[in-house]
Design a protein around this motif. Structure first.
Motif, PDB file in Angstrom:
ATOM      1  N   GLN A   1       4.250  -2.089 -12.400  1.00 41.65           N
ATOM      2  CA  GLN A   1       3.066  -1.540 -11.745  1.00 41.65           C
ATOM      3  C   GLN A   1       1.830  -1.743 -12.618  1.00 41.65           C
ATOM      4  N   ALA A   2       1.996  -1.564 -13.922  1.00 40.84           N
ATOM      5  CA  ALA A   2       0.873  -1.766 -14.841  1.00 40.84           C
ATOM      6  C   ALA A   2       0.434  -3.223 -14.813  1.00 40.84           C
ATOM      7  N   GLY A   3       1.396  -4.148 -14.772  1.00 41.52           N
ATOM      8  CA  GLY A   3       1.076  -5.571 -14.717  1.00 41.52           C
ATOM      9  C   GLY A   3       0.278  -5.922 -13.473  1.00 41.52           C
TER      10      GLY A   3
ATOM     11  N   THR B   1      -2.581  -1.785  -2.623  1.00 38.70           N
ATOM     12  CA  THR B   1      -3.285  -0.630  -2.056  1.00 38.70           C
ATOM     13  C   THR B   1      -2.324   0.453  -1.582  1.00 38.70           C
ATOM     14  N   THR B   2      -1.109   0.039  -1.172  1.00 41.47           N
ATOM     15  CA  THR B   2      -0.136   1.030  -0.679  1.00 41.47           C
ATOM     16  C   THR B   2       0.864   1.458  -1.749  1.00 41.47           C
ATOM     17  N   ASP B   3       1.217   0.525  -2.635  1.00 42.63           N
ATOM     18  CA  ASP B   3       2.293   0.818  -3.594  1.00 42.63           C
ATOM     19  C   ASP B   3       1.793   1.133  -4.996  1.00 42.63           C
ATOM     20  N   GLY B   4       0.545   0.762  -5.308  1.00 41.93           N
ATOM     21  CA  GLY B   4       0.067   0.900  -6.679  1.00 41.93           C
ATOM     22  C   GLY B   4      -0.358   2.311  -7.029  1.00 41.93           C
ATOM     23  N   THR B   5      -0.773   2.473  -8.284  1.00 43.40           N
ATOM     24  CA  THR B   5      -1.311   3.764  -8.724  1.00 43.40           C
ATOM     25  C   THR B   5      -2.638   4.015  -8.015  1.00 43.40           C
ATOM     26  N   ALA B   6      -3.158   5.218  -8.140  1.00 48.52           N
ATOM     27  CA  ALA B   6      -4.416   5.559  -7.474  1.00 48.52           C
ATOM     28  C   ALA B   6      -5.537   4.628  -7.916  1.00 48.52           C
ATOM     29  N   LEU B   7      -5.599   4.350  -9.228  1.00 49.34           N
ATOM     30  CA  LEU B   7      -6.654   3.487  -9.753  1.00 49.34           C
ATOM     31  C   LEU B   7      -6.461   2.050  -9.297  1.00 49.34           C
ATOM     32  N   ALA B   8      -5.221   1.567  -9.338  1.00 47.91           N
ATOM     33  CA  ALA B   8      -4.939   0.199  -8.900  1.00 47.91           C
ATOM     34  C   ALA B   8      -5.260   0.033  -7.424  1.00 47.91           C
ATOM     35  N   SER B   9      -4.897   1.035  -6.639  1.00 53.21           N
ATOM     36  CA  SER B   9      -5.168   0.993  -5.200  1.00 53.21           C
ATOM     37  C   SER B   9      -6.672   0.921  -4.931  1.00 53.21           C
ATOM     38  N   LYS B  10      -7.433   1.686  -5.684  1.00 50.61           N
ATOM     39  CA  LYS B  10      -8.892   1.691  -5.521  1.00 50.61           C
ATOM     40  C   LYS B  10      -9.476   0.312  -5.844  1.00 50.61           C
ATOM     41  N   LYS B  11      -9.008  -0.293  -6.919  1.00 51.09           N
ATOM     42  CA  LYS B  11      -9.489  -1.626  -7.313  1.00 51.09           C
ATOM     43  C   LYS B  11      -9.107  -2.670  -6.271  1.00 51.09           C
TER      44      LYS B  11
END
Length: 680
Positions: free
Chosen positions: A598-600, A637-647
């Protein structure tokens, strides 16, 4: 043999997981198993027993005599009466426990603990030998066709077992009293006499530094696994043995010493965001992270509750789980525990308390505290005034003592170990330099340690090892030390302003082992958190190097850390230009689609977003050419962290806007052409 196999590593000391033979077992099988078990016990005759010598010897002797009896029955092919089968079944169970007890009494590294638990051990011998006597009482010897001599031997064993006086050996008792007297002196703040310590170690035949170190490692394990009420006494014994290791033994016998600490994997460095350590269900720090079939990671207890409630979908993605298998995410678990250790955070108590280093913030007992203070002074004295060999040993002792104990770190720092360790960094002796930089690494995890290193001008000394260290190992450890020092905001600028720091880290990434590369990348990441260092990192040629690692490495953690550093650097305009000039978007897209981290994924999205923000329409146009990118972004956008989804959502909007503008522009151009033709 009728027995479940338990390895010495798996079985806790003083636990006897014996298995009772089932009722359906044949007499012949039972007898054969008894013979094998008795032979195994007989093999302990050649083992060394530091204490409980008489009791162990007597137990082995009695069972050796009974082995003759069992072999006589086997050789004659006798039919066993029902009462004999019952007796043999009880003996089989008891012999298993005796074997476990003998294994404990002769266990390597457990000599001091066995000595100090003499009363418990004697009670165990007493109960087990009494059980043997009771079993032999129901043995129908008169109805068994065995020779008179063997019969007399069995009767003798039964008589001796009934009347056996199993007591603590007077010599063991004397040794125990001496250990307790030393602990008492420690508690009172009085340093023990050398001769008393030496007598105890000689009695237990702890003859070398490695022998002493094995005792320490065993006691450390017991401190983790034992009930809380036993921890103070175990801590006192641990302090006793650590003090002995420092004071009694002048020489490191490296050929036997455990050098795993020297290897680079001693440090788990990472650029991961701590938010990635939280369970998506409980939002708490994960203790035992596991991955489900959809690739999502949860804390084991949380996902198990979810599954037990009858749910068959992934809580985060909503996808149907193809199976309920929970795969341990060992890499993430290591990172979480390292993060907690370095930041003084406590994990919730579990069966594996070994992970919670915060238990060591305070000493385990008053005796342990005073022992640590005394030995810290000895170590400092040897660092300053000792011979080369004494200095080397002192540095190695520090790296061991400070490895996973916060109180030890504070004692060693307060005693003044850091300035002489910094001086040793300029040694021409490979071992001394490696041990000194490794000791500083451990101490730099403590807030006061970082401060004293910097106040004593240690930054330049550490960078000197990074640049010109005698061994690659020393350079790699220096990089890890820089990473920990850079966790303090004010030090990032100071470290980055030393001209050699960043080029030396880049060289380590080029030439180092996989671990060296990782340490170099993570250290640069720590420095790049200060904006003033980013241009220096870019100018050193870091970006092409990172892209090569991402494209060619098979180390997932190294790739993720490289992406993290890259995502930080491309926030600068020059970083974005370097990415665009290298035509690396296809590579980043491939990683975004293939990585399970997820971080990647978040780092990939961050790289794209920064490039599009800095590079404008030109960068967006390059990204828009790959039609597969959009589906990957929707997934984040659906599976990532809140920050990743926002980006990811921001990028999706950019791409949509670009496509709309392009379509609109093409439409307008078509209209213009049509009108021109019409007019023409």
């Amino acid at each position: 043999m009728i027995q479940k196999k338990f390895s010495e590593v798996d079985r806790r000391i003083f636990s006897f997981p014996a298995v009772h033979p089932c009722e359906a077992v044949s007499p012949a099988t039972l007898l054969g198993s008894l013979i094998v078990l008795s032979q195994n016990i007989g093999n302990y005759q050649s083992k060394f027993f530091a204490s409980q010598r008489r009791n162990s010897r007597e137990a082995i002797r009695k069972i050796g005599i009974l082995l003759v009896f069992f072999e006589e029955i086997h050789d004659r092919g006798l039919i066993l009466p029902e009462t004999a089968v019952l007796c043999f079944s009880e003996l089989h169970l008891t012999f298993q426990k005796i074997r476990f007890l003998l294994e404990d009494c002769s266990r390597e590294g457990a000599r001091l603990w066995i000595l100090m638990k003499s009363e418990m051990v004697v009670t165990q011998f007493r109960v087990l030998i009494s059980t043997v006597a009771t079993a032999l009482d129901i043995l129908p010897l008169n109805s068994m066709d065995i020779c008179g001599e063997v019969k007399e031997l069995v009767e003798l064993v039964a008589k001796q077992a009934r009347k056996a006086r199993i007591e603590i050996d007077p010599n063991d008792e004397r040794a125990m009293r001496r250990v307790l007297s030393v602990l008492d002196r420690f508690e009172k703040g009085i340093e023990p006499e050398f001769q008393v310590l030496k007598w105890v170690l000689d009695y237990l035949e702890i003859k070398t530094w490695s022998d002493c170190n094995k005792e320490i490692k065993f006691l450390e394990e017991q401190c983790v696994e034992s009930e809380d009420r036993e921890v103070p006494f175990l801590s006192s014994l641990l302090g006793f043995m650590c003090y002995c290791r420092v004071r009694i033994f002048d020489t490191l016998d490296y050929q036997n010493a455990d050098q795993t600490d020297v290897r680079c994997n001693m440090e788990v460095l990472s650029c991961l965001n701590p938010e990635d350590f939280r369970c998506p269900i409980s939002l708490e720090l994960m203790i035992d992270p596991v991955t489900v079939s959809t690739g999502q990671t949860y804390d084991r207890s949380s996902i198990q509750k979810w599954l037990k409630a009858g749910h068959t979908i992934c809580p985060k993605t909503g996808e149907k789980l193809t199976n309920t298998e929970l795969v341990p995410n060992t890499n993430l678990r290591k990172l979480i525990h390292q993060f907690c250790a370095d930041n003084g955070l406590s994990l919730a108590k579990t069966g594996k308390k070994s992970r919670d280093i915060t238990r060591t913030i305070l000493p385990g007992s008053p005796a342990a505290a005073e022992a640590m203070k005394f030995l810290s002074r000895i170590v400092v004295r040897n660092l300053v005034f000792g011979t080369s060999e004494q200095k080397n040993k002192a540095a190695y002792e520090i790296r061991l003592l400070a490895k996973a104990n916060i109180f030890n770190r504070s004692c060693l720092i307060e005693a003044g170990t850091i300035p002489p360790l910094l001086n040793l960094l300029y040694s021409f002796n490979k071992s001394i330099q490696e041990n000194a930089i490794a000791a500083l690494l451990k101490l730099s995890k403590h807030a006061n340690g970082k401060k004293i290193v910097v106040e004593n001008g240690g930054l330049r000394s550490i960078v000197a090892v990074l640049k010109r260290g005698i061994s690659l190992e020393a350079k790699q450890i220096a990089a890890a030390t820089i990473f920990y020092l850079s966790s303090v905001k004010g030090y990032r600028r100071l470290i980055g302003e030393i001209d050699e720091t960043i080029p030396a880290l880049v060289d380590l990434i080029k030439e180092g082992t996989p671990c060296g590369k990782k340490n170099g990348v993570v250290a640069l990441f720590g420095l790049a958190l200060y904006h003033g260092n980013r241009q220096r990192v870019i100018d050193a040629g870091t970006i092409p190097l990172l892209l090569h690692i991402i494209a060619s490495s098979n180390k997932d953690e190294l790739i993720v850390d490289s992406l993290a550093l890259l995502a930080t650097l491309v926030e600068c305009l020059d970083g974005t230009l370097a990415i665009l000039q290298a035509s690396s978007f296809p590579l980043i897209t491939r990683i975004l689609q293939s990585t399970t981290s997820q971080a990647g994924k978040e780092h990939c999205v961050s790289i794209f977003l920064s490039c599009c923000n800095n590079g404008g329409d030109e960068a967006v146009a390059v990204l828009a050419k790959d039609t597969s990118v959009m589906s990957s972004l929707y997934s984040v956008t659906t599976d990532g962290t809140a920050l990743a989804s926002k980006k990811a959502r921001s990028l999706v909007k950019m791409l949509h806007k670009f496509h709309e503008t392009s379509s609109s522009g093409q439409g307008c151009q078509a209209c213009t052409n049509e009108q021109s033709v019409h007019v023409w």
